[in-house]
Structures are given as C-alpha cells and as structure tokens.
Design a protein around this motif. Sequence first.
Motif, short mmCIF file in Angstrom:
data_model
loop_
_atom_site.label_atom_id
_atom_site.label_comp_id
_atom_site.label_asym_id
_atom_site.label_seq_id
_atom_site.Cartn_x
_atom_site.Cartn_y
_atom_site.Cartn_z
N UNK A 121 46.88 38.20 40.20
CA UNK A 121 46.39 39.03 38.59
C UNK A 121 44.70 39.35 38.83
N UNK A 122 44.68 39.99 39.85
CA UNK A 122 43.39 40.85 40.10
C UNK A 122 43.46 42.09 40.72
N UNK A 123 42.98 42.90 41.97
CA UNK A 123 42.94 43.72 42.47
C UNK A 123 43.18 43.14 43.75
N UNK A 124 43.90 41.67 44.20
CA UNK A 124 44.65 41.40 45.58
C UNK A 124 45.74 42.88 45.96
N UNK A 125 46.73 43.02 45.28
CA UNK A 125 47.72 44.35 45.57
C UNK A 125 47.65 45.82 45.85
N UNK A 170 30.95 38.27 32.69
CA UNK A 170 30.65 39.10 33.33
C UNK A 170 31.23 40.63 33.06
N UNK A 171 30.27 41.31 32.66
CA UNK A 171 30.61 42.74 32.54
C UNK A 171 31.18 43.66 33.79
N UNK A 189 33.67 44.46 39.94
CA UNK A 189 34.48 42.85 40.39
C UNK A 189 34.68 41.57 41.79
N UNK A 190 35.22 42.78 42.52
CA UNK A 190 35.04 42.02 43.39
C UNK A 190 34.01 41.39 44.29
N UNK A 230 34.94 40.93 32.79
CA UNK A 230 34.89 41.68 31.54
C UNK A 230 35.18 43.21 32.22
N UNK A 231 36.36 43.45 32.80
CA UNK A 231 36.07 44.63 33.42
C UNK A 231 36.66 45.65 33.03
#
Length: 724
Positions: free
Chosen positions: A42-46, A495-496, A503-504, A517-518
């Motif tokens: 669900x994060x930026x892995x892809x 964490x904003x 985020x990473x 919270x990105x």
Amino acid sequence: MTLISFVVPAHRVQGYLRECLDSLLGQPFGDIEVIGVDDASPDAVGDILDSYAARDPRVRAVRLTENVGLGPARNIGLDRAVGEYVWFLDGDDWLAPDCLPEVADRLRATRPDVLVVDHVRVHWTDTATRSAMAEVFPEPPGEATFRLADRPEALHLLHTAWNRLVRREYLTDLGLRFAPGWYEDVSFSYPVLLAAERIGVLDRVCVNYRQRRAGAITRTRGDRHFEVFEQWHRVFRFLDARPDLAALRPAVFERMVWHHLAVLGNGERIAPELRPAFFAQVTADYRRFLPPGGAAVPDGVEGLKHRLVAAGRWRTFSALRGANQARVTARGAARRALPVARRVARSARDVALREYYRAELRRPIDPTLAVYAAYWYRGYACNPAAVHAAARRLAPQVRGVWIVRRDRVDTLPQGTEYVVAGTRAYYRALARARWLVNNVNFPDFVRKRPGSVFVQTHHGTPVKVMGLDQQRYPLGAVGMDFAGLLRRVDRWDFSVTSNSFSTQMWDRAYPASYTTLEVGYPRNDRLVTATAEEVREVRDRLGVAPGERVVLYAPTHREHLPRYRPPFDPRRLLDVLGPAGRLLIRSHYFQDRQGRARRRTGGRAVDVSDHRSVEDLYLAADVLVTDYSSAMFDYAVLDRPIVVYAPDRDAYALARGVYLDVTAEPPGAVALTFDDLLEVFRSGAETAGEAERARRRFRDRFCALDDGHAAERVVRRIFLDEPA
C-alpha cells in the motif's frame, strides 16, 4: 545465461527497498538480474521498483493486484527467473559491499545445488550480531561440497531462504515451491538441503539481515504464529515421501523442537493467553514426529524443556520460564540502577512544576484543546502555524493554544492564544490537551495520555540522514540519545509528510506504529496560493526595488562542522549579477558579518537570517542557491530557478550522510566550486533548458501534493476525523 537471479519480494518496506536494490546493483559484478515483486504494497514499493526498472535493464518489476504473502510472491518471481542460480533476498535486507564476485567464483568453481552464505543480524540500534556459522563449523568449511548426510550439522544454520543460493534447474526438478503463510522459509529451506547432492558453504558475510523495530512478523503478536506447525508438517511429509532420507529424520526432529520452543519463548510473538495452546501443539507434534528409535535430548536446561514437552507438563514449563525471566529482569534492573550521587538534582521550582504537571495529568483531558509548537518554542512558524490557521477556519470548535518562549511572544499573530514555556499554564496545557502539534519533538517529560493525539508535522524533506540512520554517521550524531529519541517517536499518532520520498525516509529513520499522512506540507500552501500582489508587498517590505533580480542564498547548517564556511564571496557574485542584482543571505554564520557585507557591496547583500518568515523570502526571491537544505523542496513549489552549490559534497555525504545526492538528481543547475557558481550565473545556466528539465523532474517527484490544500487535509483528518 545469467548467473544469478535475485528475487526480491516487497511489502511495506518502502523505507528500506532502495538500500536493498542499491546493494545489488552496485556490486562489482554485473551478471545478475533482479526481479522485484510488489506484493500489492500500500506504500511506494511499486513506484520504487518501477523507477529502478526504468533506469537499469537488469531490473524487472512485477506488480501484484492482491497481496499474496511472502511465499507466493517468491514463487511468482521464481517463475520469471532465467538465472542459473536463484537468490531470494527480502526487500528490507541488503548485501554486503563487494561480496558478489566471491559468491560468483564459488558458484562457478564448485557448481553446488545449494550454496549457503553467512550473514549478520543488523539491529535497529545499529549494532550487529554474528550468525551461528562459527559454532556450526568451528573449522572453516572449505570449498568442497557435501551431502547433508555427511555433515548434518549444516541443519543448524539459520533456516531462511535468503542465506542460500539454489540452482534453478535443481529447484525445478525437485518441484519445490514456497508454501503460503507465515514461517514459509521452513518448508523450503530444509527440503532444499535434505535433497541436495552438492551443498556448499561460503563463510563470508554476504547478507545484512535487518532486525526491524516495527513491522516485522517476528515482533508481531498474534495467533498466526501457530502457522509454524503446518510448515513443519510439510517438512515431514517431504521426508515421508523420501525413504532414502530416513537417516536424517532425528536431526530434523531436533530442529523442529528447537524452533517451536524458540517461537514459544519469544514474548513478542505468543501472547500469554495463547501460550498454553501453543505448548499443547508442540507436545502433539513432539509425539507425532518422534523418530522410531527416539531422539537425543540436549543437556542442561534445554534437555529439561524437551522432557517437559514430551510429558505435556505446561505448568512446570511455564514456572521454569517465569523463574528464568525473573533472574534476567533482576540483572537488568541492577545494571540500570544508578547511585543517588550521579543523579542530577533539579531546582525546587522545577520539582514543583513537574509535580504540578503530574497532578494535571490526573484531571480529564480538555476535549477542545489543541496545543501547538514549532522549532523548540521559537515562535509562530512552519507547518504547525499553517495547520493552526486552517483549524481556526475549518474547526472553530477546537481551541488552539501556542507554546512560545517569552522572547518570541511578539511573533504570534494578533489574537492568538498562547502560554509561555516553563510556566504553570504551559504545564497545564501540555497535561490536558487532546491534540499536540509540533514540527519537532516535545520534551521527554511530556506523557502520551490515552485519548490524546500527537501530530508530528516535521519541518523539511530530508536530504541528510535523520533519526536512527544517524547511528551510522557518528560525526553528525554527537550527543544524540537514540533510545530517548525512540521513546519520543513512540508518542506520535500521526506523521505528516510532503511526498512519498519523505514517507520512505521517515519510515526507516523513525520506526514506530504511527499513521503517516502523506498530504503535502501545510506551510507550502502559502507558496501555492500567493498572488502577484502579495509577492510585490513582500518584496517592498524587504526593500527590493522594482526590476531587481533577487538571489536567495540559504545553505544548510553543518552540525558536525560548526566552524565550516562554504566558500562564498557576496561581492563577486553581485558583480556577476550586475547592478540589478540583490542578494539575500539566510545563514547564521553571516550574522557576525552583516555590517561588513553591506559596506563591501553597497547594501545589495542583506543578511536575512533573523527574518521570521522563510516563506516571505521564498516569495521575494527569483532564484534560490542552496546545498543540502530542505529549502529546495519548498522553493521548487514556486517553479523558479534553483542552483545547487555543494562545494563539500563528498565530505558532507561521508561525514553527515545523505538520502539523496542532490548533485545527481538536482532541481536545476549544479556548481561544485564557487567559480562554477559564478559561471552558472554568468552563462545563464540557471534558466537554461537543461536546468528547466531538471526542475520539472524534481517537481514531479517531490512537489506533486503541494496544491494549496495540505493544511486543510491535515485539519480534516486530525480534528474532524474525516477519512484521509
């Protein structure tokens, strides 16, 4: 044929995946492929995998639409592998530098079915512990290959997939796949060794096995740890189908019992209420798989545990475990105890105020109170200020109170409610607030009350390493209390972050269970929404004449080199800029040179280090010159020229550490010497096509969320409890 296919499954490891991939692609050996499998993360892995695949043909990215788990994700990567050997490396681990040539040499020299390599456990405290390799093989194992029947002690090496390379054709012939569920390594790694004709061992540390503070299943409580039993059942079904391996059954049985007891003994996995049932299953498996001739029982306490398991005596086993834990706790308490003489005495006033704070903690939380602070109480600024302003408009039922130092009260907008740091009102507000919003951490004494909400907004996109990552760069972390830092981080609820990159990096620098919270940076809303009239007013207040071209120079602070001065001559730069040039310098070390700089330059160089609003300076500037400062990410929102001036790039990266090489992925033109900087402006390179394209790429990556509504998104999520 490619020699090694790396299969890298990845799920919720965005903070670590780049380090993993870099460790593979940066080896002095190129005959590899990397198959990265995004297990519906669900994060930026892809996105990370896609970006690596776009720039390196050795990388292939696979995106799954549903989360299938580590084992099936490895199978999907295996099906796409073309290498002679397959190496399954987890996305949060990484290879030791320069290890691949030695691995490749051993593979080519001995052609094993399986090559086991050594590893170290790297803890989140940046300490490392060796594997059991030296205990399993007191004498160097050498280069000769062997069968497991000849050296059954090899079963005592850690039973993971990532510490062994497997010949792909052997794996195909064996028909072995990873099973679904937790502990999937068990039903793969043991059969791989059991059936192999040629096993090799390379006693060189190749894998850094990351011990994460948060997020790993080994630190997650729950009933899914019961899945370890079915994985071991698969191992014994494999043995049942291979009568030729019957002699190895006692050794495998011993490993099973050891593993079951290791899982049971880990308090971070099996909750107290589940331990009796887990123990009962251990007993059932002990009796079910006990070899016909019995099993050797270890000496000492471990042997006693085996006998208690065989007899099903949970109460005795539990009492033994409790007594041992009590001894460990007592030893730890003795080590932590400090003589009274070493304790720092507080003043009577401090003691009284802390007592007052503790008393206020016993009173109910004020359900309408939000407390704000920024930069260690230095004033009304940054993301907290933007959130406060938005909350006054969108959530007027929330009472916002600012904490400020006495000498900074005048920075508050008129009508802002505040308390002065260190007063009774200050302690009362901290004790009773429902929301606490800050761009740094609150003091250590502040308690996280049930029902309160801590919001960490941060104050920049990180170029230099932060948090736990600073442990690797001690020159930049002098005096840091990392244990205390983590206690503070554990208070965060939110964490904003301004972009996926932030985020990473925060995920790895501050590992804890907060919600990210990105949403973009609230403080940048003003940069997006500022009108041309507002820009003119700001420039007028700063004394900028119409038609002047303003260059803002804002280098970062070198904590590890407080006396360092980047080579910079305001007069020479103004000569290049011409009579219409104006230089604003936001740098603390220029404060003591302010008068001299003005006299030398006729007043066209102005020290603005004390200016209260950096956003004003951004709006006024036509060009930003900076080095490793997060200022570039904010200023890029304005889509104006940026020049990276990094005269100490290599030294800074070595001593302080960086997450991003801003000279390789810059937001504009780059200068590594002061003469280069002068040439950038002399030639117009700061506005040339190459700089424009670099800025566009930079903005696409880092500024996509800065649309003028970031503060609103934070307010709606935090105060109004609307979905993100």
